[in-house]
Design an enzyme around this catalytic site. Sequence first.
Site, PDB file in Angstrom:
ATOM      1  N   HIS A  46     -12.177   1.518  -4.346  1.00 45.37           N
ATOM      2  CA  HIS A  46     -11.250   0.376  -5.315  1.00 45.37           C
ATOM      3  C   HIS A  46     -12.129  -0.491  -5.846  1.00 45.37           C
ATOM      4  O   HIS A  46     -13.140  -0.932  -4.983  1.00 45.37           O
ATOM      5  CB  HIS A  46      -9.969   0.095  -4.775  1.00 45.37           C
ATOM      6  CG  HIS A  46      -8.970   1.239  -4.580  1.00 45.37           C
ATOM      7  ND1 HIS A  46      -7.764   1.623  -4.916  1.00 45.37           N
ATOM      8  CD2 HIS A  46      -9.027   2.096  -3.481  1.00 45.37           C
ATOM      9  CE1 HIS A  46      -7.072   2.692  -4.596  1.00 45.37           C
ATOM     10  NE2 HIS A  46      -8.081   3.152  -3.482  1.00 45.37           N
ATOM     11  N   ASP A  65      -1.983  -1.390  -3.850  1.00 45.07           N
ATOM     12  CA  ASP A  65      -2.225  -0.034  -4.463  1.00 45.07           C
ATOM     13  C   ASP A  65      -1.026   0.787  -4.426  1.00 45.07           C
ATOM     14  O   ASP A  65      -0.459   1.119  -3.418  1.00 45.07           O
ATOM     15  CB  ASP A  65      -3.293   0.296  -3.571  1.00 45.07           C
ATOM     16  CG  ASP A  65      -3.853   2.021  -3.787  1.00 45.07           C
ATOM     17  OD1 ASP A  65      -3.201   2.316  -4.867  1.00 45.07           O
ATOM     18  OD2 ASP A  65      -4.486   2.676  -2.868  1.00 45.07           O
ATOM     19  N   TYR A  90       0.902  -1.174   0.200  1.00 48.70           N
ATOM     20  CA  TYR A  90       0.059   0.066  -0.081  1.00 48.70           C
ATOM     21  C   TYR A  90       0.962   1.156  -0.084  1.00 48.70           C
ATOM     22  O   TYR A  90       1.219   1.723   1.020  1.00 48.70           O
ATOM     23  CB  TYR A  90      -1.079  -0.135   1.339  1.00 48.70           C
ATOM     24  CG  TYR A  90      -1.783   1.249   1.272  1.00 48.70           C
ATOM     25  CD1 TYR A  90      -2.336   1.615   0.125  1.00 48.70           C
ATOM     26  CD2 TYR A  90      -1.711   1.779   2.339  1.00 48.70           C
ATOM     27  CE1 TYR A  90      -3.052   2.762   0.405  1.00 48.70           C
ATOM     28  CE2 TYR A  90      -2.521   3.332   2.603  1.00 48.70           C
ATOM     29  CZ  TYR A  90      -3.266   3.447   1.472  1.00 48.70           C
ATOM     30  OH  TYR A  90      -3.963   4.762   1.356  1.00 48.70           O
TER      31      TYR A  90
END
Length: 628
Positions: free
Chosen positions: A313, A195, A156
């Site tokens: 998302h 991500d 992340y």
Amino acid sequence: MLRITSWNVNGIRNPFGYQPWAENRTFNAMFDILEADIVIMQELKIQRKDLRDDMVLIPGWDCFFSLPKHKKGYSGVGIYTRQSVCAPIRAEEGLLGVLCPPGSSTHYRDLPDDACIGGYPSPIQIVELGVDPASLDAEGRCLVLEFPAFVLFGIYSPANSNGQRDDFRYGFICALDIRIRNLEKLGKRVILTGDLNVSREQIDTAKAEESMRQDGLSLEEYLNAPNRRVFNQLLENGKVPGERDKGREEPVLWDTIRECHPHREGMFTHWEQKINARPGNFGSRIDYVLCSISMKAWVAEANIQEGLMGSDHCPVFAKIKDVVKVEENTVHIADVINPYGMFKGGTRLRAYDPVNDLLPLSGRLLPEFVKRRSIKEMFAKLPANKLTSTPSTRSPPPPNNDGPTLTSTIHSSEKPASVPDIDAMRSPKRVAEKRHQSASSPVSRAVKRSRSNANSRSSQPLGKGQQSLKGFFSTKQIVSQPDSLRETSETSKEDDSSPSLLWGSDNDAVPPAVLSLAISANCSPPPPAFSDSIIDPQASKESWTKIFSKRPSPRCEGHGDPCTSLITKKPGPNCGRHFWICSRPLGPSGQKETGTQWRCNTFVWASDWNGANASRNLDDNREPGRSA
């Protein structure tokens, strides 16, 4: 086939408020719908103390977490692995190896080579990052699992926070680049998921050309943004203007989703919630499943799942073929994603051992869960002698002949024969005085009798009393008083000579004659007459409602719909001000439109809207060049 799914859930509890996850609010059901064998979640937004059994003790699954050490409820990465399909051989958190395994004071990077994953940046490379290594690994942004076939990263990456953390963000992606390249040099394959908060090129962002034109950027300047340039140098077919950076001469990763759909436009994985950009598909692709270039023949399919709701998302996934080629040998994928000897030719040779196959970083080994079991496991195997209960054959205890028990003494109105008469032991004079006192005091006898009855009632089981909460709050009916108590109350009333104690503090409100009549008839007296004017309760309610009710929202000029309120967060004189805009989603163009189904150009400052004149022209309040 092995299916790897990555999803930024924007809070680990968040998806269960949406379909289809709301039907069966369990992670096991979620993973089955995703049809995944490995699930990587980002942005968990949870503290360790808030982890629950249903998040950790999922039947048939192992789990690993990297949660922030200082910023509680911030970021966080979790990886779930299906025990029947795969089992990692090592697990770590952090990019630089400066953290320690659970229960150890030795850093990952200082462990023996056969006990660590490796590939850590050198001390010189860490200094060149310009970021405190402890801070970089302490935010819960990286989990690393090693399987015999590859090393899996769950990432992340920090977002672009208006330029406030550019150095930290750039240092993070540079550390990721170094770690992956070092692992490749060690001969280990890599799968990078998560991500990454960076888009590759124009096709991965809605209307990138128009945005560049508004910001005055050329295509070369757009591609040379620091994080985008580092990222593209990692990828095969990544666009890198000019010469490559030193140490990044060769790409090492393959973008599975883009390479499977090379010309697909609008393939976005993130949409801004504040402007409701998802219905119009005005978004960007910042979630990836990347693999080593040597593994691209292993990939059978890769795609996004934009139809699955539950976050800002959407999930992305890649499927690995059942049979792959490893060092000129053809093997089944199950043989190389499990410890040696667990599978052979895709056939299981031994079962997953929940004791020996668990890694130290496993969530199941957290102290608060290590001795816990799910309810299903608790009742799965009960001993035979526990299933049926045999009645007790123990006989009641023999009576106590030495003296009465406490209960018999309380309930009995007469003294047992075995109990000596205490009064008989006293002097005859004292006994006579006591008996005379008892005979001449009926009140005393009544008090003693009532106390005796109260004691007997308290010793009885509470079986015939209040049966529900409703009985506790229900209004008790007025029961006529017995003559004896009525006489007592009248006597006390005559002594007090204060009828106001019963009916109120205003002696003139109820005449004494009416009061005595009401008492004798056992009914309530008439209400006192009020001299003041009576206030209408409905009118009073409406008056207060007008004071405390919210002002009505303005209606947009393009559709006549109620507007939505937002807050300006851009630094400047208007930061923190509320404003109203059209509530419809932003269209595919990303711009406000007129005469369409998408968001119109209505803009009203909340301070300029008084809610009284809803028909005024909203254009008077719109600032030139202001965009919501």
